[in-house]
Write a protein that holds these residues in place. Structure first.
Motif, mmCIF file in Angstrom:
data_model
loop_
_atom_site.group_PDB
_atom_site.id
_atom_site.type_symbol
_atom_site.label_atom_id
_atom_site.label_comp_id
_atom_site.label_asym_id
_atom_site.label_seq_id
_atom_site.Cartn_x
_atom_site.Cartn_y
_atom_site.Cartn_z
ATOM 1 N N VAL A 65 -5.685 -7.256 17.122
ATOM 2 C CA VAL A 65 -6.122 -6.218 18.063
ATOM 3 C C VAL A 65 -4.860 -5.611 18.661
ATOM 4 C CG1 VAL A 65 -7.565 -5.676 20.050
ATOM 5 C CG2 VAL A 65 -8.142 -7.626 18.595
ATOM 6 N N THR A 66 -4.577 -4.361 18.304
ATOM 7 C CA THR A 66 -3.298 -3.778 18.703
ATOM 8 C C THR A 66 -3.450 -2.360 19.232
ATOM 9 O OG1 THR A 66 -1.089 -3.137 17.911
ATOM 10 C CG2 THR A 66 -2.858 -3.070 16.302
ATOM 11 N N PRO B 90 -1.168 4.705 11.567
ATOM 12 C CA PRO B 90 -0.268 4.552 10.406
ATOM 13 C C PRO B 90 0.859 3.557 10.666
ATOM 14 C CG PRO B 90 -0.731 6.876 10.820
ATOM 15 C CD PRO B 90 -1.259 6.111 12.001
ATOM 16 N N GLN B 91 1.438 3.621 11.845
ATOM 17 C CA GLN B 91 2.562 2.747 12.198
ATOM 18 C C GLN B 91 2.136 1.286 12.260
ATOM 19 O OE1 GLN B 91 4.769 2.443 16.306
ATOM 20 N NE2 GLN B 91 5.370 4.361 15.321
ATOM 21 N N GLN B 92 1.024 1.019 12.928
ATOM 22 C CA GLN B 92 0.584 -0.360 13.090
ATOM 23 C C GLN B 92 0.089 -0.950 11.772
ATOM 24 O OE1 GLN B 92 2.303 -0.402 15.716
ATOM 25 N NE2 GLN B 92 0.942 -1.747 16.871
ATOM 26 N N GLU B 93 -0.615 -0.146 10.987
ATOM 27 C CA GLU B 93 -1.081 -0.660 9.698
ATOM 28 C C GLU B 93 0.083 -0.881 8.735
ATOM 29 O OE1 GLU B 93 -4.305 1.734 8.218
ATOM 30 O OE2 GLU B 93 -5.751 0.608 9.461
ATOM 31 N N ALA B 94 1.141 -0.077 8.857
ATOM 32 C CA ALA B 94 2.326 -0.307 8.031
ATOM 33 C C ALA B 94 2.949 -1.656 8.365
ATOM 34 C CB ALA B 94 3.338 0.815 8.242
ATOM 35 N N LYS B 95 3.008 -1.996 9.645
ATOM 36 C CA LYS B 95 3.546 -3.302 10.047
ATOM 37 C C LYS B 95 2.695 -4.437 9.469
ATOM 38 C CE LYS B 95 5.182 -1.543 14.501
ATOM 39 N NZ LYS B 95 4.924 -1.556 15.952
ATOM 40 N N ASP C 75 -1.894 -8.496 6.296
ATOM 41 C CA ASP C 75 -3.184 -8.052 5.750
ATOM 42 C C ASP C 75 -3.805 -9.095 4.835
ATOM 43 O OD1 ASP C 75 -1.036 -7.528 3.979
ATOM 44 O OD2 ASP C 75 -2.231 -6.084 2.860
ATOM 45 N N ARG C 76 -2.974 -9.998 4.310
ATOM 46 C CA ARG C 76 -3.488 -11.056 3.424
ATOM 47 C C ARG C 76 -3.751 -12.359 4.159
ATOM 48 N NH1 ARG C 76 0.665 -8.498 0.814
ATOM 49 N NH2 ARG C 76 2.160 -10.197 1.161
ATOM 50 N N LEU C 77 -3.424 -12.371 5.452
ATOM 51 C CA LEU C 77 -3.566 -13.607 6.231
ATOM 52 C C LEU C 77 -4.657 -13.530 7.292
ATOM 53 C CD1 LEU C 77 0.225 -14.374 6.757
ATOM 54 C CD2 LEU C 77 -1.377 -15.766 5.425
ATOM 55 N N VAL C 78 -5.017 -12.320 7.698
ATOM 56 C CA VAL C 78 -6.055 -12.160 8.719
ATOM 57 C C VAL C 78 -7.319 -11.602 8.069
ATOM 58 C CG1 VAL C 78 -4.355 -11.818 10.550
ATOM 59 C CG2 VAL C 78 -5.301 -9.813 9.356
ATOM 60 N N GLN C 79 -8.389 -11.687 8.804
ATOM 61 C CA GLN C 79 -9.671 -11.252 8.261
ATOM 62 C C GLN C 79 -10.054 -9.831 8.686
ATOM 63 O OE1 GLN C 79 -9.173 -14.787 9.334
ATOM 64 N NE2 GLN C 79 -8.598 -14.550 7.181
ATOM 65 N N GLY C 80 -9.196 -9.226 9.502
ATOM 66 C CA GLY C 80 -9.448 -7.849 9.905
ATOM 67 C C GLY C 80 -8.480 -7.421 10.989
ATOM 68 N N TRP C 81 -8.538 -6.146 11.349
ATOM 69 C CA TRP C 81 -7.717 -5.632 12.447
ATOM 70 C C TRP C 81 -8.332 -4.358 13.007
ATOM 71 C CZ3 TRP C 81 -5.640 -5.716 7.417
ATOM 72 C CH2 TRP C 81 -5.521 -4.478 6.779
ATOM 73 N N VAL C 82 -7.996 -4.081 14.264
ATOM 74 C CA VAL C 82 -8.380 -2.819 14.895
ATOM 75 C C VAL C 82 -7.149 -2.257 15.601
ATOM 76 C CG1 VAL C 82 -10.839 -3.288 15.193
ATOM 77 C CG2 VAL C 82 -9.240 -4.019 16.960
ATOM 78 N N VAL C 83 -6.982 -0.938 15.514
ATOM 79 C CA VAL C 83 -5.881 -0.231 16.158
ATOM 80 C C VAL C 83 -6.477 0.733 17.170
ATOM 81 C CG1 VAL C 83 -3.843 1.227 15.804
ATOM 82 C CG2 VAL C 83 -4.540 -0.411 14.023
ATOM 83 N N SER C 84 -5.888 0.791 18.342
ATOM 84 C CA SER C 84 -6.485 1.583 19.431
ATOM 85 C C SER C 84 -6.705 3.032 19.044
ATOM 86 C CB SER C 84 -5.600 1.504 20.683
ATOM 87 O OG SER C 84 -4.320 2.062 20.442
ATOM 88 N N GLU C 85 -5.751 3.633 18.345
ATOM 89 C CA GLU C 85 -5.905 5.042 17.965
ATOM 90 C C GLU C 85 -7.148 5.235 17.098
ATOM 91 O OE1 GLU C 85 -2.767 8.316 16.634
ATOM 92 O OE2 GLU C 85 -3.297 6.993 14.954
ATOM 93 N N PHE D 50 -12.027 -4.925 22.034
ATOM 94 C CA PHE D 50 -12.309 -6.314 21.664
ATOM 95 C C PHE D 50 -13.683 -6.418 20.987
ATOM 96 C CE2 PHE D 50 -9.295 -6.587 25.224
ATOM 97 C CZ PHE D 50 -8.309 -7.359 24.648
ATOM 98 N N ARG D 51 -14.621 -5.634 21.461
ATOM 99 C CA ARG D 51 -15.945 -5.614 20.812
ATOM 100 C C ARG D 51 -15.831 -5.056 19.392
ATOM 101 N NH1 ARG D 51 -18.028 -3.385 26.221
ATOM 102 N NH2 ARG D 51 -18.652 -5.271 27.349
ATOM 103 N N ALA D 52 -14.978 -4.046 19.232
ATOM 104 C CA ALA D 52 -14.768 -3.490 17.892
ATOM 105 C C ALA D 52 -14.136 -4.526 16.968
ATOM 106 C CB ALA D 52 -13.884 -2.249 17.981
ATOM 107 N N ALA D 53 -13.220 -5.321 17.512
ATOM 108 C CA ALA D 53 -12.586 -6.372 16.709
ATOM 109 C C ALA D 53 -13.611 -7.389 16.235
ATOM 110 C CB ALA D 53 -11.498 -7.056 17.525
ATOM 111 N N ALA D 54 -14.491 -7.797 17.135
ATOM 112 C CA ALA D 54 -15.539 -8.751 16.759
ATOM 113 C C ALA D 54 -16.460 -8.157 15.700
ATOM 114 C CB ALA D 54 -16.330 -9.159 17.997
#
Length: 216
Positions: free
Chosen positions: A105-106, A111-116, A123-133, A145-149
């Motif tokens: 949750v970042t 583009p910047q956060q997904e590049a990191k 991306d191969r170690l977590v089950q998902g991600w959400v970026v505020s933008e 946080f609800r979006a992450a869940a």
């Protein structure tokens, strides 16, 4: 399956060190004073300052001729320089093996956060991600946080939040009644109105604490 939500910058990866390295290279490439590194790092405010404001201040200082290099520096955000340390990688693997669903949750630009995330192999170690933008909400707003869940189809009940920011990560967890671990990075907790459930110096020990913690 329990949910573990993790901050990215200065939690899973050392964003500030990567930015400082990129800025130092920028200054050297354009024959600018090396001492300006501290000024730019201060402007950046650990990534919480709007990039447009940082860019405007730098262009005022260095001139319009450097507007394009400044924009390139800030657009990249040191995404090509961040690294995932082995202890963090191993802790994430242990959490997943233990049945935890890990979601990043970042705050930041997509583009910047997904590049990191991709450059470090997260991306191969977590089950998902959400970026505020992308979701239109920033931490500590509950919606992110609800979006992450929702990305992993899990409820927030029993979830934990791990992060380095008192006002974004820990305050967000506190507002939702979630367990939290503050990654101190050597700092001392100073907020009086709320506190994390637990404090650790680094993210791998934070993850291990949560995995071994009783369900809330």
């Amino acid at each position: 399956m329990p949910l573990l939500m993790l901050d990215l910058d200065n939690t899973l990866v050392d964003r500030d060190a990567a930015v400082a390295d990129a800025v130092a290279e920028f200054l050297a490439a354009h024959e600018l004073p090396p001492a300006d590194l501290a000024w730019i790092v201060d402007l950046d405010a650990n990534g919480y300052a709007p990039s447009a404001d940082v860019a405007a201040a730098m262009v005022r200082r260095y001139g319009a001729a450097l507007a394009a290099p400044v924009e390139a520096l800030l657009d990249n955000g040191a995404a090509d320089r961040v690294a995932l340390l082995d202890p963090t990688r191993e802790a994430l693997a242990r959490a997943h093996a233990d049945g935890w669903s890990c979601v990043i949750v970042t705050n930041g630009e997509t583009p910047q956060q997904e590049a990191k995330i991709r450059n470090t192999g997260l991306d191969r170690l977590v089950q998902g991600w959400v970026v505020s933008e992308a979701v239109g909400h920033k931490k500590p707003e509950p919606e992110i946080f609800r979006a992450a869940a929702a990305t992993v189809g899990l409820p927030l009940d029993g979830a934990w939040v791990v992060g380095d920011s008192a006002h974004a990560d820990i305050a967000g967890a506190h507002a939702l009644g979630l367990g939290s671990v503050w990654v101190s990075n050597g700092r001392t907790w100073s907020e009086e109105s709320f506190r994390p459930t637990h404090v650790t110096v680094g993210v791998h020990t934070a993850i291990d604490h949560v995995v071994g913690a009783p369900s809330r």
